[in-house]
Motif scaffolding. Structure first.
Motif, PDB file in Angstrom:
ATOM      1  N   LEU A 195     -25.704 -23.156 -59.307  1.00  0.00           N
ATOM      2  CA  LEU A 195     -26.115 -24.574 -59.458  1.00  0.00           C
ATOM      3  C   LEU A 195     -27.489 -24.797 -59.086  1.00  0.00           C
ATOM      4  O   LEU A 195     -27.959 -24.018 -58.021  1.00  0.00           O
ATOM      5  CB  LEU A 195     -25.159 -25.728 -58.730  1.00  0.00           C
ATOM      6  CG  LEU A 195     -23.704 -26.005 -59.233  1.00  0.00           C
ATOM      7  CD1 LEU A 195     -22.869 -26.840 -58.205  1.00  0.00           C
ATOM      8  CD2 LEU A 195     -23.555 -26.217 -60.887  1.00  0.00           C
ATOM      9  N   CYS A 242     -22.007 -36.737 -63.745  1.00  0.00           N
ATOM     10  CA  CYS A 242     -22.125 -35.478 -64.532  1.00  0.00           C
ATOM     11  C   CYS A 242     -21.352 -34.337 -63.720  1.00  0.00           C
ATOM     12  O   CYS A 242     -20.734 -33.629 -64.300  1.00  0.00           O
ATOM     13  CB  CYS A 242     -23.550 -34.958 -64.684  1.00  0.00           C
ATOM     14  SG  CYS A 242     -24.520 -36.150 -65.820  1.00  0.00           S
ATOM     15  N   LEU A 243     -21.595 -34.386 -62.422  1.00  0.00           N
ATOM     16  CA  LEU A 243     -20.816 -33.387 -61.417  1.00  0.00           C
ATOM     17  C   LEU A 243     -19.197 -33.545 -61.582  1.00  0.00           C
ATOM     18  O   LEU A 243     -18.545 -32.530 -61.505  1.00  0.00           O
ATOM     19  CB  LEU A 243     -21.352 -33.653 -60.146  1.00  0.00           C
ATOM     20  CG  LEU A 243     -22.782 -32.977 -59.606  1.00  0.00           C
ATOM     21  CD1 LEU A 243     -22.778 -33.339 -58.184  1.00  0.00           C
ATOM     22  CD2 LEU A 243     -22.567 -31.426 -59.636  1.00  0.00           C
ATOM     23  N   LYS A 245     -17.794 -34.643 -64.209  1.00  0.00           N
ATOM     24  CA  LYS A 245     -17.522 -34.311 -65.475  1.00  0.00           C
ATOM     25  C   LYS A 245     -17.566 -32.744 -65.614  1.00  0.00           C
ATOM     26  O   LYS A 245     -16.413 -31.946 -66.231  1.00  0.00           O
ATOM     27  CB  LYS A 245     -18.409 -34.657 -66.575  1.00  0.00           C
ATOM     28  CG  LYS A 245     -18.421 -36.271 -66.970  1.00  0.00           C
ATOM     29  CD  LYS A 245     -19.514 -36.546 -67.731  1.00  0.00           C
ATOM     30  CE  LYS A 245     -19.629 -38.147 -67.907  1.00  0.00           C
ATOM     31  NZ  LYS A 245     -20.767 -38.291 -69.087  1.00  0.00           N
ATOM     32  N   LEU A 246     -18.213 -32.008 -64.947  1.00  0.00           N
ATOM     33  CA  LEU A 246     -18.259 -30.636 -64.643  1.00  0.00           C
ATOM     34  C   LEU A 246     -16.898 -30.100 -63.866  1.00  0.00           C
ATOM     35  O   LEU A 246     -16.138 -29.264 -64.339  1.00  0.00           O
ATOM     36  CB  LEU A 246     -19.394 -30.018 -63.747  1.00  0.00           C
ATOM     37  CG  LEU A 246     -19.415 -28.708 -63.245  1.00  0.00           C
ATOM     38  CD1 LEU A 246     -19.306 -27.803 -64.361  1.00  0.00           C
ATOM     39  CD2 LEU A 246     -20.730 -28.476 -62.188  1.00  0.00           C
ATOM     40  N   PHE A 277     -20.759 -31.133 -55.153  1.00  0.00           N
ATOM     41  CA  PHE A 277     -19.820 -30.656 -56.174  1.00  0.00           C
ATOM     42  C   PHE A 277     -18.406 -30.261 -55.521  1.00  0.00           C
ATOM     43  O   PHE A 277     -17.353 -30.643 -56.061  1.00  0.00           O
ATOM     44  CB  PHE A 277     -20.151 -29.026 -56.658  1.00  0.00           C
ATOM     45  CG  PHE A 277     -19.033 -28.327 -57.465  1.00  0.00           C
ATOM     46  CD1 PHE A 277     -18.876 -28.910 -58.914  1.00  0.00           C
ATOM     47  CD2 PHE A 277     -18.858 -27.351 -56.746  1.00  0.00           C
ATOM     48  CE1 PHE A 277     -17.881 -28.093 -59.521  1.00  0.00           C
ATOM     49  CE2 PHE A 277     -17.743 -26.660 -57.653  1.00  0.00           C
ATOM     50  CZ  PHE A 277     -17.280 -26.855 -58.697  1.00  0.00           C
ATOM     51  N   LEU A 315     -21.597 -19.493 -65.003  1.00  0.00           N
ATOM     52  CA  LEU A 315     -22.188 -20.765 -65.550  1.00  0.00           C
ATOM     53  C   LEU A 315     -23.312 -20.936 -64.850  1.00  0.00           C
ATOM     54  O   LEU A 315     -23.610 -21.031 -63.633  1.00  0.00           O
ATOM     55  CB  LEU A 315     -20.996 -21.952 -65.077  1.00  0.00           C
ATOM     56  CG  LEU A 315     -21.681 -23.235 -65.387  1.00  0.00           C
ATOM     57  CD1 LEU A 315     -21.725 -23.559 -66.930  1.00  0.00           C
ATOM     58  CD2 LEU A 315     -20.535 -24.512 -64.751  1.00  0.00           C
ATOM     59  N   LEU A 335     -26.174 -24.311 -68.148  1.00  0.00           N
ATOM     60  CA  LEU A 335     -26.025 -25.852 -67.893  1.00  0.00           C
ATOM     61  C   LEU A 335     -27.377 -26.115 -67.915  1.00  0.00           C
ATOM     62  O   LEU A 335     -27.959 -26.157 -66.755  1.00  0.00           O
ATOM     63  CB  LEU A 335     -25.225 -25.920 -66.550  1.00  0.00           C
ATOM     64  CG  LEU A 335     -24.624 -27.275 -66.413  1.00  0.00           C
ATOM     65  CD1 LEU A 335     -23.547 -27.840 -67.369  1.00  0.00           C
ATOM     66  CD2 LEU A 335     -23.843 -27.302 -65.030  1.00  0.00           C
ATOM     67  N   PHE A 357     -26.721 -30.914 -69.071  1.00  0.00           N
ATOM     68  CA  PHE A 357     -25.833 -31.383 -67.900  1.00  0.00           C
ATOM     69  C   PHE A 357     -25.800 -32.864 -68.106  1.00  0.00           C
ATOM     70  O   PHE A 357     -24.801 -33.474 -67.568  1.00  0.00           O
ATOM     71  CB  PHE A 357     -26.704 -30.966 -66.678  1.00  0.00           C
ATOM     72  CG  PHE A 357     -26.091 -31.383 -65.254  1.00  0.00           C
ATOM     73  CD1 PHE A 357     -24.768 -30.813 -64.953  1.00  0.00           C
ATOM     74  CD2 PHE A 357     -26.643 -32.601 -64.705  1.00  0.00           C
ATOM     75  CE1 PHE A 357     -24.104 -31.458 -63.775  1.00  0.00           C
ATOM     76  CE2 PHE A 357     -26.064 -32.912 -63.616  1.00  0.00           C
ATOM     77  CZ  PHE A 357     -24.907 -32.349 -62.972  1.00  0.00           C
ATOM     78  N   LEU A 362     -20.577 -33.933 -71.830  1.00  0.00           N
ATOM     79  CA  LEU A 362     -20.843 -33.060 -70.900  1.00  0.00           C
ATOM     80  C   LEU A 362     -19.178 -32.379 -70.784  1.00  0.00           C
ATOM     81  O   LEU A 362     -19.193 -31.094 -70.855  1.00  0.00           O
ATOM     82  CB  LEU A 362     -21.422 -33.076 -69.552  1.00  0.00           C
ATOM     83  CG  LEU A 362     -21.236 -31.799 -68.309  1.00  0.00           C
ATOM     84  CD1 LEU A 362     -21.906 -30.896 -69.069  1.00  0.00           C
ATOM     85  CD2 LEU A 362     -21.778 -32.609 -67.139  1.00  0.00           C
ATOM     86  N   ALA A 363     -18.333 -32.992 -70.284  1.00  0.00           N
ATOM     87  CA  ALA A 363     -16.941 -32.557 -69.951  1.00  0.00           C
ATOM     88  C   ALA A 363     -16.357 -31.831 -71.046  1.00  0.00           C
ATOM     89  O   ALA A 363     -15.850 -30.786 -70.941  1.00  0.00           O
ATOM     90  CB  ALA A 363     -16.033 -33.680 -69.411  1.00  0.00           C
ATOM     91  N   LEU A 366     -18.640 -28.865 -72.320  1.00  0.00           N
ATOM     92  CA  LEU A 366     -18.808 -27.618 -71.458  1.00  0.00           C
ATOM     93  C   LEU A 366     -17.465 -26.911 -71.603  1.00  0.00           C
ATOM     94  O   LEU A 366     -17.223 -25.677 -71.651  1.00  0.00           O
ATOM     95  CB  LEU A 366     -18.979 -28.133 -70.197  1.00  0.00           C
ATOM     96  CG  LEU A 366     -19.291 -26.966 -69.131  1.00  0.00           C
ATOM     97  CD1 LEU A 366     -20.305 -26.076 -69.431  1.00  0.00           C
ATOM     98  CD2 LEU A 366     -19.368 -27.659 -67.579  1.00  0.00           C
TER      99      LEU A 366
END
Length: 409
Positions: A195, A242-243, A245-246, A277, A315, A335, A357, A362-363, A366
């Motif tokens: 990241l 977004c995090l 979703k990651l 995260f 990733l 990403l 990202f 995104l989810a 990815l």
């Protein structure tokens, strides 16, 4: 009788703890030594010492260059719009009056930029003057990475030039030293996660930040805009979403694959986003399925990137997580949070190996890409090997020209 080795000063971030600089240093020297038709010796010159005011681009520096056979200005980010670069508007901040004093050949080798949309480029007039000298000089070769730097630079300068050459990112060629890594778990799929929290406001501010800069920057100083963004909750909220979703995508993968997550910081900036995260990661996965590597200085790059070579998948939010993974043949999904990543992958024909990202989907996107890469790891390895081979051919051709240039000038 063996020829005397060429002695080249290599200006690069030798004292850095950002490990990506190690990929650039070792990759650059590796391929130049392989491709040179005569012996070559690199004399390390720590560029970061100049950045932090420990050394200066002065007459003493010029004398050092003239005592060698040439100067390689290494493949780091050299164009970053910093306010303190008052002489040449770039990290090679040599005063204009000293440029003609260098009598030996200079090679700008695959340099890059990190300037965000609508960000002010400080000392632009000085930079344009330096670039005019560089592009007109018969003693200078100027190349940039294949990451969109050339079109960005030509747009900034206001003209195109054939003397701005494009070559592959030398981090593709970082060597790895076979080593034992305690982070790796046998019989599991070892999944590296890199990241990146560098330039946080620019990286995650998205369209809101760009619109604000576009409208306000002609009237408001950039420092004030950055300070104001601290009180704008929207972009931080978007980053957190977004995090999440990651996390969701990775949690789904855990139900389908036996994964061992290895958080892989490349520099101190990364710890903040890693902390964010982990705070969202399910406790069971954080406790039982996740470990972290540590920071190393650039001299340990071959050890660090051996972890990449031995991983099953990466990733990558960092440029020098992405390109070394490709070069080492490690299946990877990028990403993307910056144009340099997207441009590199598009140029390489690897556009299918990235997800934005800030993408609202995104989810799902990815998860689908990671799942597909895990299912087809051997095919991905083959694809990356073909990409590396094609780029290595380009690098060889350029390096042969560099060798001839240094010999003739």
């Amino acid at each position: 009788m063996q020829a005397c080795p060429r002695k080249l000063i290599h200006l690069a971030n030798f004292n850095s703890t950002n490990i990506g600089n190690g990929a650039l240093i070792f990759g650059t020297e590796r391929v130049l030594q392989q491709d040179w038709r005569a012996p070559v010796v690199f004399i390390p010159e720590p560029w970061d010492d100049y950045t932090f005011g420990l050394r200066h681009f002065d007459a003493g520096f010029v004398s050092s260059v003239n005592a060698a056979d040439g100067l390689i200005i290494g493949a780091a980010v050299a164009l970053n719009a910093r306010d303190y670069l008052k002489n040449a508007g770039m990290r090679f901040d040599l005063p204009y009056a000293l440029w003609p004093s260098i009598s030996k050949p200079i090679v700008f080798y695959a340099i890059s930029y990190r300037v965000w949309p609508y960000q002010e480029y400080h000392h632009l007039d000085q930079f344009k003057r330096a670039m005019e000298y560089i592009l007109a000089s018969p003693r200078i070769m100027f190349s940039v990475r294949n990451d969109g730097t050339k079109p960005w630079l030509e747009s900034l300068l206001g003209y195109k030039s054939e003397r701005i050459e494009v070559i592959p990112d030398p981090a593709l060629y970082v060597p790895n030293v076979d080593s034992w890594h305690p982070e790796l778990v046998q019989d599991k799929i070892n999944f590296l996660i890199s990241l990146n929290n560098e330039d946080e406001v620019y990286r995650f501010g998205g369209p809101l930040r760009e619109q604000l800069w576009h409208v306000a920057r002609p009237f408001v100083k950039e420092r004030q805009l950055l300070s104001a963004m601290k009180y704008v909750p929207y972009w931080r909220s978007q980053k957190r979403k977004c995090l999440k979703k990651l996390v969701y995508a990775l949690e789904r993968l855990c139900h389908e694959w036996d994964l061992n997550f290895i958080l892989c910081p490349h520099y101190f900036d990364d710890y903040k986003i890693i902390s964010e995260f982990i705070s969202m990661f399910p406790a069971r996965l954080a406790h039982q399925r996740t470990i972290s590597s540590g920071l190393l200085n650039v001299a340990r790059a071959p050890y660090f990137y051996d972890l990449y070579a031995k991983a099953d998948i990466a990733l990558a939010m960092r440029v020098h997580s992405m390109s070394p993974a490709i070069g080492l043949g490690t299946p990877m999904v990028a990403l993307s949070t910056q144009g340099r990543i997207s441009d590199f992958l598009n140029i390489a024909g690897l556009q299918d190996f990235q997800v934005d990202f800030l993408d609202p989907d995104l989810a799902e996107k990815l998860h689908a890409k990671l799942h597909n890469v895990l299912q087809h790891r051997q095919e991905v390895k083959q694809k990356f090997e073909e990409t590396r081979t094609a780029m290595r051919t380009q690098t060889l051709a350029y390096n042969r020209r560099v060798a001839a240039f240094v010999a003739q000038v």
